[in-house]
Scaffold this active site. Structure first.
Site, mmCIF file in Angstrom:
data_model
loop_
_atom_site.group_PDB
_atom_site.id
_atom_site.type_symbol
_atom_site.label_atom_id
_atom_site.label_comp_id
_atom_site.label_asym_id
_atom_site.label_seq_id
_atom_site.Cartn_x
_atom_site.Cartn_y
_atom_site.Cartn_z
ATOM 1 C CD GLU A 181 -3.197 -1.133 0.083
ATOM 2 O OE1 GLU A 181 -2.856 -0.193 -0.689
ATOM 3 O OE2 GLU A 181 -3.977 -1.760 0.515
ATOM 4 C CG HIS A 203 -5.087 1.424 5.198
ATOM 5 N ND1 HIS A 203 -6.459 1.560 5.236
ATOM 6 C CD2 HIS A 203 -4.909 0.162 4.451
ATOM 7 C CE1 HIS A 203 -6.904 0.380 4.781
ATOM 8 N NE2 HIS A 203 -6.106 -0.559 4.356
ATOM 9 C CG HIS A 242 -8.233 -3.719 6.806
ATOM 10 N ND1 HIS A 242 -8.019 -4.881 6.145
ATOM 11 C CD2 HIS A 242 -8.048 -2.903 6.115
ATOM 12 C CE1 HIS A 242 -7.395 -4.591 5.038
ATOM 13 N NE2 HIS A 242 -7.353 -3.335 4.780
ATOM 14 C CE1 TYR A 263 -14.472 17.219 21.978
ATOM 15 C CE2 TYR A 263 -16.661 15.492 21.613
ATOM 16 C CZ TYR A 263 -15.870 16.724 22.354
ATOM 17 O OH TYR A 263 -16.110 17.056 23.418
ATOM 18 C CG HIS A 314 -9.631 -1.233 1.280
ATOM 19 N ND1 HIS A 314 -8.851 -0.893 0.125
ATOM 20 C CD2 HIS A 314 -8.912 -1.503 2.469
ATOM 21 C CE1 HIS A 314 -7.553 -1.399 0.608
ATOM 22 N NE2 HIS A 314 -7.510 -1.480 1.922
#
Length: 212
Positions: free
Chosen positions: A75, A94, A96, A121, A161
């Site tokens: 990535e 990144h 999941h 926030y 994703h």
């Protein structure tokens, strides 16, 4: 301003372990990078956040070449696309994470603001969250899609994703990702109710009074 390589490695290992231990990611399903003077430090491909070692972290030069460490996450092109549009930022994460990834699987009405604003926030940490279409992990099309929205968005939900977040500092990036996950959790808790959202006036006030 970028930080030195050793500090970047220390912070990545420290925060990655914390993220893993709190259940915000599992297995080898996350990546994190930090900008340094010579390029970037990024988590290697197929590694778990809970068990990273400093010596295996990938050090990448400005052209994307591996200087030392293990093979970089596939990535990296996604991270690079975001860094190119956000030169002020020095860290990208990144994950999941459960709620943000679940939210990424739902239809979106507003691609430029896809996570409801229930509390101040998320706006204070990241601003409006964009959503981009689905591409396979590592696909250059995904990097291109994220790059297209990154100038105006520090947080992006990638369809089916998960989330990616960018910030000026490592601490701010971690806090921003945590706030995005919590906001998606609130969205699931409230989406069958009739919740009170912050108004446009309230959101604009936050934007005007939040330090960049």
């Amino acid at each position: 301003m970028s930080i030195d390589e050793q500090t970047a490695k220390d912070k990545i290992v420290q925060y990655a372990r914390s993220i893993f231990e709190r259940g915000l990611t599992s297995g080898a399903s996350a990546n994190m990078s930090v900008r340094i003077d010579s390029g970037w430090v990024i988590t290697p491909t197929n590694t778990c956040f809970g068990f990273l070692r400093e010596d295996e972290l990938s050090v990448i030069d400005h052209d994307g070449n591996l200087i030392r460490g293990s093979k970089a996450s596939k990535e990296f092109t996604l991270h690079k696309a975001m860094y190119d549009k956000r030169p002020q930022d020095n860290c990208i994460i990144h994950l999941h994470s459960t709620y943000a990834t679940a939210w990424s699987c739902l239809p979106v009405d507003n691609l430029a603001d896809c996570v409801p604003t229930y509390t101040p926030y998320l706006t204070m940490r990241l601003g409006a969250i964009a959503c981009v279409p689905y591409f396979a992990p590592g696909d250059l099309g995904l990097a291109g899609a994220v790059g297209e929205v990154a100038t105006k968005h520090a947080g992006v939900i990638m369809a089916n994703h998960g989330p990616i977040v960018s910030a000026k500092t490592i601490d701010a990036c971690v806090y921003g990702m945590e706030e995005l996950e919590e906001s998606c959790k609130l969205a699931f808790m409230l989406n069958t109710k009739q919740p009170r959202l912050l108004t446009k006036i309230q959101i604009n006030h936050l934007k005007q009074n939040t330090k960049p």
